[in-house]
Design an enzyme around this catalytic site. Structure first.
Site, PDB file in Angstrom:
ATOM      1  N   TYR A   8      54.261  14.362  70.524  1.00 18.81           N
ATOM      2  CA  TYR A   8      52.926  14.604  69.944  1.00 18.81           C
ATOM      3  C   TYR A   8      53.330  15.322  68.466  1.00 18.81           C
ATOM      4  O   TYR A   8      53.941  16.307  68.276  1.00 18.81           O
ATOM      5  CB  TYR A   8      52.178  15.898  70.556  1.00 18.81           C
ATOM      6  CG  TYR A   8      51.124  16.367  70.159  1.00 18.81           C
ATOM      7  CD1 TYR A   8      49.847  15.414  70.095  1.00 18.81           C
ATOM      8  CD2 TYR A   8      50.920  17.754  69.594  1.00 18.81           C
ATOM      9  CE1 TYR A   8      48.629  15.739  69.560  1.00 18.81           C
ATOM     10  CE2 TYR A   8      49.679  18.141  68.856  1.00 18.81           C
ATOM     11  CZ  TYR A   8      48.539  17.270  68.938  1.00 18.81           C
ATOM     12  OH  TYR A   8      47.374  17.633  68.519  1.00 18.81           O
ATOM     13  N   ASP A  48      60.644  15.876  63.447  1.00 21.27           N
ATOM     14  CA  ASP A  48      59.538  16.896  63.824  1.00 21.27           C
ATOM     15  C   ASP A  48      59.958  18.038  64.406  1.00 21.27           C
ATOM     16  O   ASP A  48      60.144  18.020  65.513  1.00 21.27           O
ATOM     17  CB  ASP A  48      58.188  16.209  64.454  1.00 21.27           C
ATOM     18  CG  ASP A  48      57.064  17.223  64.658  1.00 21.27           C
ATOM     19  OD1 ASP A  48      57.233  18.340  64.325  1.00 21.27           O
ATOM     20  OD2 ASP A  48      56.061  16.785  65.363  1.00 21.27           O
ATOM     21  N   LYS A  89      55.426  26.913  63.792  1.00 18.08           N
ATOM     22  CA  LYS A  89      55.388  28.005  64.685  1.00 18.08           C
ATOM     23  C   LYS A  89      56.121  29.256  63.938  1.00 18.08           C
ATOM     24  O   LYS A  89      55.680  30.108  63.594  1.00 18.08           O
ATOM     25  CB  LYS A  89      56.069  27.460  66.047  1.00 18.08           C
ATOM     26  CG  LYS A  89      55.563  26.289  66.292  1.00 18.08           C
ATOM     27  CD  LYS A  89      54.040  26.371  67.043  1.00 18.08           C
ATOM     28  CE  LYS A  89      53.723  25.148  67.711  1.00 18.08           C
ATOM     29  NZ  LYS A  89      52.476  25.265  68.371  1.00 18.08           N
TER      30      LYS A  89
END
Length: 450
Positions: A141, A234, A262
């Site tokens: 994702y 990613d 994050k």
């Protein structure tokens, strides 16, 4: 107000009652609690219930909730203003902190979310390569931008098809799907199509925790070098979570573009993409690839990120501690499940962990889909009742924070043993009931024949 009543109110004004789907707890067949506050390793709902939190806001809170150093930095900066719409020295400071750990990355640009980071990285890679077609991997994702929100077709070389209403097929058709940890699926595509970009989570965290095999990543990097394909790693989730160097510290593989998120925000909404000078200079205003954002480089978010990374770099053996706790939790959980006759696969990368209710190794998305999600839902529901907050989906990753210790892990394992015991007893009761009903049916059938 109770959790139920508060959620009922949310349902009236927010689609599904949530601002991000997984929060709705639909994957585990229950209703979410509503959070009042967080402190250290714990969060508290509006009814005053306390939960040991293994979600940690989906990763950014490496030092736990309401860390004083990060809070102080945010409060101090906020007093000077929340947003300027202009540059500040804080952006440069955070940029230098991140780039100091990656000598092949020359420049970085900040955005406000992981979706923005990967979306912008794809646009940049297309601009640099001059090619529209990209490869992503099933189960990885990369945010909800149109070109990345696709599912697999009938085979690895088929066009991707949109997995969300509102995504044009003309957009999805330039995205090809390969199988995670399967280099042949990549070769089959690049031999037939003129691919310009490959994007991958080197440590996949959105089909559950499924780490890439090193050999697979080595071969993927080689293909990209040979075919002049831009490789995007990613690391929105794994950057500064799997280790101080993210996946690079584990595999030694360099991405042409790397996305971060994050942890670099310390709890605030920050993400970024970075790359070599010749690639990054394609971004406006230096080059023709346009990307912008009013809140990009927001001073409060930058301050939180600086505080988070500064504290990480100053902490001795931080990741060793976090990984030891993650292993303690996962090994313990697997042993408890085994004692109850329940098959469980576990994985750990630094402070990240994941588990699947299956007896087969999980290497890709199809493997993950074969896991017993009903068992996961039972386990999750039981753990919530016992005060343990785990990700409310089989296809998410869990996180350890520095505010945890062996005490918290032992507490979680004790509760897991209780939950597994209850699940086993419930299964035995149902099996016995089915057996009794079956015997009655047989007796009735024999009696009718007589």
């Amino acid at each position: 107000m109770s959790n139920h009543k508060e959620f009922s109110q949310a349902l009236k004004v927010i689609p599904g009652g949530v601002d991000s789907p997984v929060r709705a707890f639909k994957n585990v067949g229950s209703e979410p609690f509503m959070v009042q506050k967080g402190k250290g390793a714990y969060i508290y709902d509006i009814e005053g219930n306390k939960y040991l939190d293994f979600v940690q806001s989906w990763g950014p809170l490496i030092f736990g909730h309401a860390d004083k150093d990060i809070q102080d930095a945010v409060i101090k900066t906020a007093k000077n203003g929340l947003s300027f719409g202009a540059s500040s020295p804080l952006e440069t400071k955070l940029a230098k902190l991140i780039l100091s750990k990656f000598d092949w990355l020359d420049k970085i640009r900040f955005v406000s979310s992981g979706t923005e980071a990967t979306m912008s990285a794809i646009r940049l890679a297309r601009g640099f390569s001059g090619k529209d077609k990209i490869i992503k991997f099933e189960g990885c994702y990369h945010g909800h931008s149109d070109s990345l929100l696709v599912k697999a077709g009938s085979g690895a070389t088929t066009f991707g098809s949109s997995s969300s209403a509102g995504v044009p097929e003309d957009t999805a058709k330039n995205t090809y799907l390969a199988v995670y940890n399967d280099i042949d699926s990549v070769k089959n595509i690049v031999e037939k199509e003129d691919i310009g970009t490959i994007i991958i989570e080197p440590i996949a965290g959105n089909m559950g925790l499924v780490p890439a095999d090193k050999e697979f990543l080595v071969k993927l990097r080689k293909i990209c070098d040979e075919k002049k394909i831009v490789l995007i790693l990613d690391e929105v989730m794994s950057g500064f979570r799997a280790g101080e160097l993210g996946s690079y510290g584990i595999y030694g593989i360099k991405g042409d573009i790397v996305t971060f998120g994050k942890v670099i925000g310390g709890g605030m909404n920050v993400a970024a993409f970075a790359g070599r000078k010749e690639i990054m200079d394609m971004i406006s205003p230096s080059g023709p690839v346009y990307q912008a954002g009013t809140l990009s480089g927001n001073p409060v978010s930058m301050a939180a990120g600086i505080a988070s990374l500064t504290k990480i770099f100053a902490s001795r053996n931080l990741y060793t501690k976090l990984e030891n706790l993650a292993n303690m939790f996962m090994i313990g959980l697997k042993n408890i499940a085994k004692n109850h006759g329940i098959a469980l696969q576990v994985a750990v990368r630094g402070s990240m962990f994941g588990y699947f209710f299956t007896d087969k190794a999980v290497k890709n998305y199809n493997n993950a889909l074969s896991a017993d999600t009903k068992m996961f839902a039972k386990f999750h529901s039981g753990m919530i009742k016992e005060g343990i907050f785990l990700a409310p989906s089989q296809f998410e990753t869990g996180f350890i924070c520095d505010a945890m210790s062996e005490k918290e892990i032992n507490f979680a394992l004790k509760k897991a043993n209780k939950v597994f015991d209850e699940i086993s007893k419930d299964s035995a009761k149902k099996a016995n009931k089915t057996k009794i009903c079956s015997k009655k049916t047989v007796k009735k059938s024999v009696k009718n024949k007589k």
